[in-house]
Write an enzyme that holds these catalytic residues in place. Structure first.
Site, PDB file in Angstrom:
ATOM      1  N   ASN A 102      27.978   2.276  82.934  1.00 19.06           N
ATOM      2  CA  ASN A 102      28.666   1.642  82.099  1.00 19.06           C
ATOM      3  C   ASN A 102      30.070   2.270  81.399  1.00 19.06           C
ATOM      4  O   ASN A 102      30.430   1.610  80.441  1.00 19.06           O
ATOM      5  CB  ASN A 102      27.885   3.684  80.460  1.00 19.06           C
ATOM      6  CG  ASN A 102      28.064   4.555  81.696  1.00 19.06           C
ATOM      7  OD1 ASN A 102      28.697   5.150  82.269  1.00 19.06           O
ATOM      8  ND2 ASN A 102      28.437   6.147  80.645  1.00 19.06           N
TER       9      ASN A 102
ATOM     10  N   GLU B 291      26.417  -1.875  90.909  1.00 17.01           N
ATOM     11  CA  GLU B 291      25.917  -2.866  92.147  1.00 17.01           C
ATOM     12  C   GLU B 291      25.623  -3.683  89.897  1.00 17.01           C
ATOM     13  O   GLU B 291      26.011  -4.766  90.135  1.00 17.01           O
ATOM     14  CB  GLU B 291      24.390  -3.139  92.642  1.00 17.01           C
ATOM     15  CG  GLU B 291      23.012  -2.629  92.290  1.00 17.01           C
ATOM     16  CD  GLU B 291      23.073  -1.266  92.277  1.00 17.01           C
ATOM     17  OE1 GLU B 291      24.342  -0.064  92.493  1.00 17.01           O
ATOM     18  OE2 GLU B 291      22.080  -0.723  91.604  1.00 17.01           O
TER      19      GLU B 291
ATOM     20  N   GLU C 208      29.284  14.271  88.430  1.00 16.55           N
ATOM     21  CA  GLU C 208      28.894  13.899  87.335  1.00 16.55           C
ATOM     22  C   GLU C 208      27.500  12.727  86.834  1.00 16.55           C
ATOM     23  O   GLU C 208      27.101  11.705  86.644  1.00 16.55           O
ATOM     24  CB  GLU C 208      30.037  13.179  86.794  1.00 16.55           C
ATOM     25  CG  GLU C 208      31.081  13.085  87.586  1.00 16.55           C
ATOM     26  CD  GLU C 208      31.600  14.627  86.085  1.00 16.55           C
ATOM     27  OE1 GLU C 208      30.204  14.717  85.058  1.00 16.55           O
ATOM     28  OE2 GLU C 208      32.452  14.882  86.280  1.00 16.55           O
TER      29      GLU C 208
ATOM     30  N   GLU D 256      36.192  16.514  86.022  1.00 20.37           N
ATOM     31  CA  GLU D 256      36.903  14.979  86.315  1.00 20.37           C
ATOM     32  C   GLU D 256      38.014  15.825  85.047  1.00 20.37           C
ATOM     33  O   GLU D 256      37.555  16.557  84.424  1.00 20.37           O
ATOM     34  CB  GLU D 256      36.188  14.436  86.268  1.00 20.37           C
ATOM     35  CG  GLU D 256      35.089  13.816  87.049  1.00 20.37           C
ATOM     36  CD  GLU D 256      34.627  11.499  87.278  1.00 20.37           C
ATOM     37  OE1 GLU D 256      34.499  11.613  85.901  1.00 20.37           O
ATOM     38  OE2 GLU D 256      34.981  11.831  88.343  1.00 20.37           O
TER      39      GLU D 256
HETATM   40  P1  NAD Z   1      21.987   5.455  89.180  1.00 20.61           P
HETATM   41  O1  NAD Z   1      22.246   6.960  89.715  1.00 20.61           O
HETATM   42  O2  NAD Z   1      21.002   4.700  89.247  1.00 20.61           O
HETATM   43  O3  NAD Z   1      23.188   4.400  90.193  1.00 20.61           O
HETATM   44  C1  NAD Z   1      25.026   4.988  90.192  1.00 20.61           C
HETATM   45  C2  NAD Z   1      25.308   4.607  91.275  1.00 20.61           C
HETATM   46  O4  NAD Z   1      25.416   5.368  92.859  1.00 20.61           O
HETATM   47  C3  NAD Z   1      25.626   3.431  91.726  1.00 20.61           C
HETATM   48  O5  NAD Z   1      26.612   2.580  92.066  1.00 20.61           O
HETATM   49  C4  NAD Z   1      24.017   3.294  92.839  1.00 20.61           C
HETATM   50  O6  NAD Z   1      24.144   2.239  93.561  1.00 20.61           O
HETATM   51  C5  NAD Z   1      23.992   4.648  93.357  1.00 20.61           C
HETATM   52  N1  NAD Z   1      23.796   5.041  94.197  1.00 20.61           N
HETATM   53  C6  NAD Z   1      21.753   4.489  94.393  1.00 20.61           C
HETATM   54  N2  NAD Z   1      21.141   5.313  94.781  1.00 20.61           N
HETATM   55  C7  NAD Z   1      22.182   5.614  95.617  1.00 20.61           C
HETATM   56  C8  NAD Z   1      22.728   6.102  96.771  1.00 20.61           C
HETATM   57  N3  NAD Z   1      21.234   6.813  97.624  1.00 20.61           N
HETATM   58  N4  NAD Z   1      23.497   7.226  97.865  1.00 20.61           N
HETATM   59  C9  NAD Z   1      24.599   6.623  97.453  1.00 20.61           C
HETATM   60  N5  NAD Z   1      24.185   6.067  95.679  1.00 20.61           N
HETATM   61  C10 NAD Z   1      23.944   5.568  95.646  1.00 20.61           C
HETATM   62  O7  NAD Z   1      23.334   5.464  87.751  1.00 20.61           O
HETATM   63  P2  NAD Z   1      22.868   3.913  86.573  1.00 20.61           P
HETATM   64  O8  NAD Z   1      21.733   3.690  86.378  1.00 20.61           O
HETATM   65  O9  NAD Z   1      24.110   3.212  87.001  1.00 20.61           O
HETATM   66  O10 NAD Z   1      24.230   4.943  85.260  1.00 20.61           O
HETATM   67  C11 NAD Z   1      23.243   5.683  84.896  1.00 20.61           C
HETATM   68  C12 NAD Z   1      23.063   7.321  84.626  1.00 20.61           C
HETATM   69  O11 NAD Z   1      24.670   7.649  85.489  1.00 20.61           O
HETATM   70  C13 NAD Z   1      22.589   7.712  84.231  1.00 20.61           C
HETATM   71  O12 NAD Z   1      21.997   9.136  84.471  1.00 20.61           O
HETATM   72  C14 NAD Z   1      23.909   8.667  82.769  1.00 20.61           C
HETATM   73  O13 NAD Z   1      24.158  10.135  82.296  1.00 20.61           O
HETATM   74  C15 NAD Z   1      25.210   8.662  84.258  1.00 20.61           C
HETATM   75  N6  NAD Z   1      26.752   9.341  84.066  1.00 20.61           N
HETATM   76  C16 NAD Z   1      26.934  10.546  84.351  1.00 20.61           C
HETATM   77  C17 NAD Z   1      28.339  10.623  83.604  1.00 20.61           C
HETATM   78  C18 NAD Z   1      28.899  11.647  83.777  1.00 20.61           C
HETATM   79  O14 NAD Z   1      29.787  11.479  83.994  1.00 20.61           O
HETATM   80  N7  NAD Z   1      28.072  12.722  83.761  1.00 20.61           N
HETATM   81  C19 NAD Z   1      28.606   9.545  83.465  1.00 20.61           C
HETATM   82  C20 NAD Z   1      28.601   8.057  82.937  1.00 20.61           C
HETATM   83  C21 NAD Z   1      27.352   8.642  84.232  1.00 20.61           C
END
Ligand code: NAD
Length: 487
Positions: free
Chosen positions: A152, A178, A249, A461
């Site tokens: 995002n 990705e 996060e 952060e």
């Molecule tokens: P996601 O959890 O699907 O992926 C996040 C990252 O983790 C990606 O780079 C992905 O490739 C990687 N990943 C996935 N599986 C993994 C594994 N087994 N080992 C290591 N890395 C792995 O999240 P998303 O769909 O990209 O983003 C949306 C989510 O992120 C929402 O839940 C949102 O609330 C959260 N988010 C949190 C914050 C915060 O600061 N708290 C900020 C932005 C987004």
């Protein structure tokens, strides 16, 4: 349309590719066109990234804090100079409107680089006397840190992790989502241009498996993840195996409480910012909007009027206020939640459809959507939707609303709108959230710690609090003799 990308990865100070890696197509969410095709990191790329980070970290940690800070501040300046070009790239990658990316993405990354660049010289230990002896502490870097990003806020997330990590004397290997692999590569180039040693900040692409390999490498000291709660559980477990430091996060389902005495236009503005900015794809969004019953009808009426005026369409048109979601999968997921909201009995006040935008028929758009009459047990009030869907819930008393606001596994953020200063502070004291806003929403200056409690994560952060997440304390006891030994 194609976006020029020098190579998939940026390792050891240069663009690098290995066409053996699985293809990662990058789509412009407004049209569905493929704008670039990158490759996931192979084992050879991962090895090179970690090995070059290990080497660069030694050199970097030996510099004085003031010298490290100078590099970060120079990087902040370059980022600001290139803000428009970086913003356009971010818009192509995420679909977020240029109106937003021009002010919220690279700009906020530059703020973090500037903030931690200014702080770097002040990172130091303490001294304490013990009779004739004394002790001092050194604040030392952890070593090689891994950053893993969500889609995002790609360049913001990369910068928010890189800036404190580098300020403390660490190196970083960063894996963007990705879905949005492009802008972190530009940050890596900028850091080198600003004087960072080759290998200090490497970017490698890939899906979760590449993230998993990074985390399990014994040379890695820490992992900082921005992502969903299910991914957080996996990454935390992987890091625990190697007893690595972690910052998490994660997701949220944050409450935004509007008391009857609030400035209603401000509260509506806050609720809209906290639900529709970035098409609702913000972790800290106040997606459960609790409105005191006495003002509820007026609130919903004006909210609907103001929501109707939102300009949705071509993200590159600076007059456009809302773009598409990041992908068709995310659009379908959010549309599924809207359908569930309807079938579970919430009242759809406005939106709820895929709009027909001429020239963008294959884009991943959803109208800004408001449900009222939402109750705590409904799916849309319990699960993170990550789309432009606001739920309005009614409440009658302060005690009741605080209990209901806290009745969730998440604890990322919370907001309170009221003119009663005592009630505002009383409420935030009781709210289970890492970041709270009073009469504001979603403002995250680099000088304010940001992060969650409960399932929304831990570690912070931004601000000086992030220094704790990227450094460790060494204690040094100095005896001035004679040694008092019983032997
Ligand atoms: P996601 O959890 O699907 O992926 C996040 C990252 O983790 C990606 O780079 C992905 O490739 C990687 N990943 C996935 N599986 C993994 C594994 N087994 N080992 C290591 N890395 C792995 O999240 P998303 O769909 O990209 O983003 C949306 C989510 O992120 C929402 O839940 C949102 O609330 C959260 N988010 C949190 C914050 C915060 O600061 N708290 C900020 C932005 C987004």
């Amino acid at each position: 349309m194609r976006v020029e990308v020098a190579a998939s990865h940026f390792v050891a100070g240069k663009p690098l590719d290995d066409p053996e890696g699985a293809p990662i197509p990058t789509l412009y969410p407004a049209t569905g066109e493929t704008i670039a095709t990158l490759h996931g990191a192979t084992d050879a790329i991962i090895e090179k990234a970690i090995a070059s980070a290990v080497e660069a970290q030694r050199e970097w940690a030996a510099l004085a804090g003031v010298e490290r800070g100078r590099v970060l501040r120079r990087a902040a300046d370059i980022m600001r100079e290139r803000n428009r070009e970086l913003s356009e790239l971010e818009t192509f990658d995420t679909g977020k409107p240029l109106q937003e990316t021009l002010v919220a993405d690279a700009a906020s990354g530059a703020d973090a680089l500037e903030y931690f660049g200014s702080l770097a010289d002040a990172i130091s230990g303490e001294a304490k006397e013990f009779g004739r002896d004394f002790a001092y502490t050194r604040r030392e870097p952890l070593g090689v840190c891994v950053g893993i990003g969500a889609w995002n806020y790609p360049i913001q997330i990369a910068s928010w992790k890189a800036a404190p990590a580098l300020a403390c004397g660490n190196a970083m290997v960063f894996k963007p989502s990705e879905m949005t692999p492009l802008s972190a590569l530009r940050l890596a180039e900028i850091l080198v241009e600003a004087g960072a040693p080759a290998g200090l900040f490497n970017v490698i692409q890939g899906l979760g498996d590449v993230g998993g390999k990074l985390i399990s490498d014994p040379r890695v000291a820490k992992v900082s993840l921005t992502g969903s709660v299910p991914t957080g559980r996996k990454v935390y477990a992987g890091a625990a195996e190697g007893l690595r430091h972690v910052t998490m996060e994660l997701g949220g389902k944050s409450p935004l409480i509007v008391f009857g005495d609030a400035d209603i236009e401000d509260a509506i503005g806050g609720a809209m910012l906290g639900n529709f900015y970035s098409s609702g794809q913000i972790c800290s969004n106040g997606t459960r909007v609790f409105v005191e019953r006495g003002i509820r009808d007026k609130f919903v009426e004006r909210l609907v009027e103001r929501t109707r005026a939102i300009v949705i369409g071509d993200p590159m048109d600076e007059a456009v206020q809302m773009g598409p979601l990041v992908s068709s999968a995310q659009r379908d997921k959010v549309m599924g939640y809207i359908e569930t909201g309807r079938t579970e009995g919430a009242t759809l006040e406005i939106g709820g459809n895929v709009p027909n935008i001429q020239g963008f028929e294959d884009g991943c758009f959803i109208e800004p959507t408001v449900f009222s009459g939402v109750t705590d047990d409904m799916t849309i009030a319990r699960e993170e939707i990550f789309g432009p869907v606001m739920s309005v819930l009614d409440f009658d008393s302060e005690d009741e609303v605080i209990d209901r606001a806290n009745a969730t596994e998440f604890g990322l953020a919370a907001g309170v709108f009221t003119r009663d200063i005592t009630r505002a502070h009383r409420a935030v004291t009781r709210l289970q959230a890492g970041t709270c806003w009073i009469n504001a929403y979603n403002l995250t200056p680099a000088g304010m710690p940001f992060g969650g409690v409960k399932a929304s994560g831990f570690g912070r952060e931004n601000a000086a609090a992030a220094i704790d997440s990227y450094s460790q304390v060494k204690s040094v006891y100095v005896g001035l003799g004679p040694v008092d030994s019983p032997y």
